[in-house]
Design a protein around this motif. Sequence first.
Motif, PDB file in Angstrom:
ATOM      1  N   ALA A   1     -11.421   5.930   9.803  1.00 30.13           N
ATOM      2  CA  ALA A   1     -10.221   5.095   9.786  1.00 30.13           C
ATOM      3  C   ALA A   1      -9.636   5.033   8.391  1.00 30.13           C
ATOM      4  O   ALA A   1     -10.368   5.056   7.395  1.00 30.13           O
ATOM      5  N   LEU A   2      -8.304   4.978   8.336  1.00 26.70           N
ATOM      6  CA  LEU A   2      -7.587   4.706   7.091  1.00 26.70           C
ATOM      7  C   LEU A   2      -7.044   3.280   7.252  1.00 26.70           C
ATOM      8  O   LEU A   2      -6.175   3.034   8.080  1.00 26.70           O
ATOM      9  N   VAL A   3      -7.629   2.382   6.471  1.00 30.16           N
ATOM     10  CA  VAL A   3      -7.404   0.948   6.669  1.00 30.16           C
ATOM     11  C   VAL A   3      -6.508   0.409   5.561  1.00 30.16           C
ATOM     12  O   VAL A   3      -6.784   0.636   4.380  1.00 30.16           O
ATOM     13  N   GLY A   4      -5.450  -0.298   5.922  1.00 27.26           N
ATOM     14  CA  GLY A   4      -4.572  -0.899   4.915  1.00 27.26           C
ATOM     15  C   GLY A   4      -4.949  -2.352   4.690  1.00 27.26           C
ATOM     16  O   GLY A   4      -5.945  -2.663   4.034  1.00 27.26           O
ATOM     17  N   GLY A   5      -4.182  -3.256   5.279  1.00 28.34           N
ATOM     18  CA  GLY A   5      -4.333  -4.701   5.051  1.00 28.34           C
ATOM     19  C   GLY A   5      -5.763  -5.206   5.083  1.00 28.34           C
ATOM     20  O   GLY A   5      -6.191  -5.964   4.201  1.00 28.34           O
ATOM     21  N   ALA A   6      -6.519  -4.780   6.080  1.00 29.26           N
ATOM     22  CA  ALA A   6      -7.869  -5.343   6.268  1.00 29.26           C
ATOM     23  C   ALA A   6      -8.849  -4.914   5.178  1.00 29.26           C
ATOM     24  O   ALA A   6      -9.918  -5.526   5.033  1.00 29.26           O
TER      25      ALA A   6
ATOM     26  N   TRP B   1       4.670   2.935  13.664  1.00 35.51           N
ATOM     27  CA  TRP B   1       4.920   1.657  14.348  1.00 35.51           C
ATOM     28  C   TRP B   1       3.681   0.760  14.378  1.00 35.51           C
ATOM     29  O   TRP B   1       3.778  -0.420  14.707  1.00 35.51           O
ATOM     30  N   ALA B   2       2.523   1.318  14.034  1.00 34.59           N
ATOM     31  CA  ALA B   2       1.286   0.520  14.060  1.00 34.59           C
ATOM     32  C   ALA B   2       0.835   0.127  12.659  1.00 34.59           C
ATOM     33  O   ALA B   2      -0.199  -0.522  12.500  1.00 34.59           O
ATOM     34  N   ILE B   3       1.600   0.513  11.631  1.00 36.14           N
ATOM     35  CA  ILE B   3       1.155   0.252  10.259  1.00 36.14           C
ATOM     36  C   ILE B   3       1.651  -1.113   9.779  1.00 36.14           C
ATOM     37  O   ILE B   3       2.859  -1.347   9.743  1.00 36.14           O
ATOM     38  N   GLY B   4       0.709  -1.969   9.463  1.00 41.14           N
ATOM     39  CA  GLY B   4       1.037  -3.279   8.902  1.00 41.14           C
ATOM     40  C   GLY B   4       1.759  -4.188   9.879  1.00 41.14           C
ATOM     41  O   GLY B   4       2.302  -5.222   9.490  1.00 41.14           O
ATOM     42  N   THR B   5       1.769  -3.829  11.131  1.00 38.13           N
ATOM     43  CA  THR B   5       2.536  -4.592  12.118  1.00 38.13           C
ATOM     44  C   THR B   5       1.638  -5.431  13.009  1.00 38.13           C
ATOM     45  O   THR B   5       2.131  -6.280  13.745  1.00 38.13           O
TER      46      THR B   5
ATOM     47  N   GLY C   1     -10.299   2.731   2.551  1.00 38.83           N
ATOM     48  CA  GLY C   1      -9.443   1.565   2.350  1.00 38.83           C
ATOM     49  C   GLY C   1      -8.304   1.923   1.414  1.00 38.83           C
ATOM     50  O   GLY C   1      -8.540   2.272   0.251  1.00 38.83           O
ATOM     51  N   ASN C   2      -7.087   1.863   1.927  1.00 43.32           N
ATOM     52  CA  ASN C   2      -5.895   2.135   1.111  1.00 43.32           C
ATOM     53  C   ASN C   2      -5.344   0.796   0.638  1.00 43.32           C
ATOM     54  O   ASN C   2      -4.775   0.047   1.426  1.00 43.32           O
ATOM     55  N   TRP C   3      -5.534   0.529  -0.645  1.00 50.69           N
ATOM     56  CA  TRP C   3      -5.137  -0.778  -1.175  1.00 50.69           C
ATOM     57  C   TRP C   3      -3.620  -0.917  -1.302  1.00 50.69           C
ATOM     58  O   TRP C   3      -3.122  -2.004  -1.554  1.00 50.69           O
ATOM     59  N   LYS C   4      -2.913   0.195  -1.206  1.00 53.46           N
ATOM     60  CA  LYS C   4      -1.450   0.202  -1.413  1.00 53.46           C
ATOM     61  C   LYS C   4      -1.145  -0.442  -2.773  1.00 53.46           C
ATOM     62  O   LYS C   4      -1.947  -0.284  -3.696  1.00 53.46           O
ATOM     63  N   MET C   5      -0.034  -1.187  -2.915  1.00 53.05           N
ATOM     64  CA  MET C   5       0.290  -1.737  -4.237  1.00 53.05           C
ATOM     65  C   MET C   5      -0.256  -3.166  -4.351  1.00 53.05           C
ATOM     66  O   MET C   5       0.489  -4.134  -4.457  1.00 53.05           O
TER      67      MET C   5
ATOM     68  N   TYR D   1      -4.173  10.366  11.169  1.00 51.00           N
ATOM     69  CA  TYR D   1      -3.055  10.109  12.088  1.00 51.00           C
ATOM     70  C   TYR D   1      -2.722   8.628  12.018  1.00 51.00           C
ATOM     71  O   TYR D   1      -3.546   7.779  12.354  1.00 51.00           O
ATOM     72  N   GLU D   2      -1.511   8.348  11.562  1.00 51.06           N
ATOM     73  CA  GLU D   2      -1.083   6.962  11.417  1.00 51.06           C
ATOM     74  C   GLU D   2       0.282   6.783  12.070  1.00 51.06           C
ATOM     75  O   GLU D   2       1.307   7.090  11.456  1.00 51.06           O
ATOM     76  N   PRO D   3       0.317   6.291  13.313  1.00 54.17           N
ATOM     77  CA  PRO D   3       1.614   6.038  13.926  1.00 54.17           C
ATOM     78  C   PRO D   3       2.348   4.956  13.128  1.00 54.17           C
ATOM     79  O   PRO D   3       1.790   3.875  12.905  1.00 54.17           O
TER      80      PRO D   3
ATOM     81  N   GLY E   1       1.403  12.273   1.552  1.00 50.68           N
ATOM     82  CA  GLY E   1       2.369  12.136   2.645  1.00 50.68           C
ATOM     83  C   GLY E   1       2.187  10.874   3.453  1.00 50.68           C
ATOM     84  O   GLY E   1       2.531  10.834   4.639  1.00 50.68           O
ATOM     85  N   HIS E   2       1.652   9.817   2.819  1.00 45.58           N
ATOM     86  CA  HIS E   2       1.570   8.543   3.546  1.00 45.58           C
ATOM     87  C   HIS E   2       2.972   8.174   4.043  1.00 45.58           C
ATOM     88  O   HIS E   2       3.970   8.476   3.384  1.00 45.58           O
ATOM     89  N   SER E   3       3.050   7.513   5.169  1.00 51.98           N
ATOM     90  CA  SER E   3       4.365   7.212   5.753  1.00 51.98           C
ATOM     91  C   SER E   3       5.234   6.398   4.799  1.00 51.98           C
ATOM     92  O   SER E   3       6.463   6.504   4.832  1.00 51.98           O
TER      93      SER E   3
ATOM     94  N   GLY F   1      -5.253   5.574  11.528  1.00 52.18           N
ATOM     95  CA  GLY F   1      -4.841   4.430  10.711  1.00 52.18           C
ATOM     96  C   GLY F   1      -3.709   3.680  11.373  1.00 52.18           C
ATOM     97  O   GLY F   1      -2.857   4.287  12.042  1.00 52.18           O
ATOM     98  N   GLY F   2      -3.693   2.360  11.181  1.00 50.94           N
ATOM     99  CA  GLY F   2      -2.643   1.523  11.758  1.00 50.94           C
ATOM    100  C   GLY F   2      -3.256   0.266  12.336  1.00 50.94           C
ATOM    101  O   GLY F   2      -3.786   0.302  13.441  1.00 50.94           O
ATOM    102  N   SER F   3      -3.236  -0.816  11.530  1.00 53.09           N
ATOM    103  CA  SER F   3      -3.754  -2.123  11.967  1.00 53.09           C
ATOM    104  C   SER F   3      -5.209  -2.073  12.444  1.00 53.09           C
ATOM    105  O   SER F   3      -5.587  -2.770  13.387  1.00 53.09           O
ATOM    106  N   VAL F   4      -6.021  -1.250  11.772  1.00 50.89           N
ATOM    107  CA  VAL F   4      -7.455  -1.227  12.099  1.00 50.89           C
ATOM    108  C   VAL F   4      -8.106  -2.496  11.543  1.00 50.89           C
ATOM    109  O   VAL F   4      -7.868  -2.889  10.402  1.00 50.89           O
TER     110      VAL F   4
HETATM  111  O1  LIG Z   1      -2.984   3.561   4.823  1.00 51.39           O
HETATM  112  C1  LIG Z   1      -3.175   2.682   5.657  1.00 51.39           C
HETATM  113  C2  LIG Z   1      -2.246   2.485   6.742  1.00 51.39           C
HETATM  114  O2  LIG Z   1      -0.937   2.501   6.305  1.00 51.39           O
HETATM  115  C3  LIG Z   1      -2.581   1.356   7.661  1.00 51.39           C
HETATM  116  O3  LIG Z   1      -2.194   0.109   7.132  1.00 51.39           O
HETATM  117  P1  LIG Z   1      -2.556  -1.225   7.963  1.00 51.39           P
HETATM  118  O4  LIG Z   1      -4.023  -1.157   8.243  1.00 51.39           O
HETATM  119  O5  LIG Z   1      -2.179  -2.351   7.069  1.00 51.39           O
HETATM  120  O6  LIG Z   1      -1.760  -1.163   9.228  1.00 51.39           O
END
Ligand SMILES: O=C[C@H](O)COP(=O)(O)O
Length: 262
Positions: free
Chosen positions: A239-244, A178-182, A10-14, A174-176, A102-104, A219-222
Amino acid sequence: MADRTPLIVGNWKMNQDHHQATHLVQKLAWTLKDAKHDFDSVEVAVLPPFTDLRSVQTLVDADKLDIRYGAQDVSAHESGAYTGEISPVMLAKLGVTYVAIGHSERRAYHGEDEAVTNAKIRSAFGQGIVPILCVGEGLDVRKAGNQVEHTLAQVDGALDGLGAEQAAQIVIAYEPVWAIGTGEVATPEDAQEVCGAIRARLAELYGAELADGVRVLYGGSVKSGNVAAIMAQPDVDGALVGGACLDAEEFAKIVRFDSLSA
Ligand SMILES: O=C[C@H](O)COP(=O)(O)O
């Protein structure tokens, strides 16, 4: 095929201050405990902001949690006049297992390129921290059908000169873009195409046996609704999960993808 333990990160980001971090990790731990999650069969890690790491370390140590934690970035340098950066030595002291490199969002907002990801991977390994190298294409590249070439060039650059001992430990996500947070999720076949190509490139560079043991994540909207189908792909190991991941119950469901139908 090697027995690759799935890894859900789980990548909490900021997001989440250090008080919230403690609550989120506690709730995740309780939820997984209630579900009798077997941490040996699916590994779980969170990547909180730097300011939360000490709190997370204290909780994990005190409660002897099986949850691993890591950082979202690391400096390429060990110490010195690098204002605002965080040294791998400092992260190692905080007991981190992983660091995303190297996160996008680092590539997009901080201009990180292959020279930088390569230097940061070396920096992490220098302190015994496992890099999670993030790679993936933007929408233009995907529309042109060049996603595999683009992503493999990022892998090649990041791993340039890296020895087999280190390559064997790395995690690649692998995180396309266009699929991140979208909400736009790649199909399981899209994920497999590129994750499989990454493993094939590792085999070319380091041999099939080594490549067979490296974990490649998507990773990408998992979410809990799509994770099982993605995890069913032969070259997707996690999986590398952001928002969820900011919702402990939803993240716990993702961790327990085995109990969901594909
Ligand atoms: O590091 C996680 C990815 O950027 C995916 O983020 P997301 O699950 O919010 O699309």
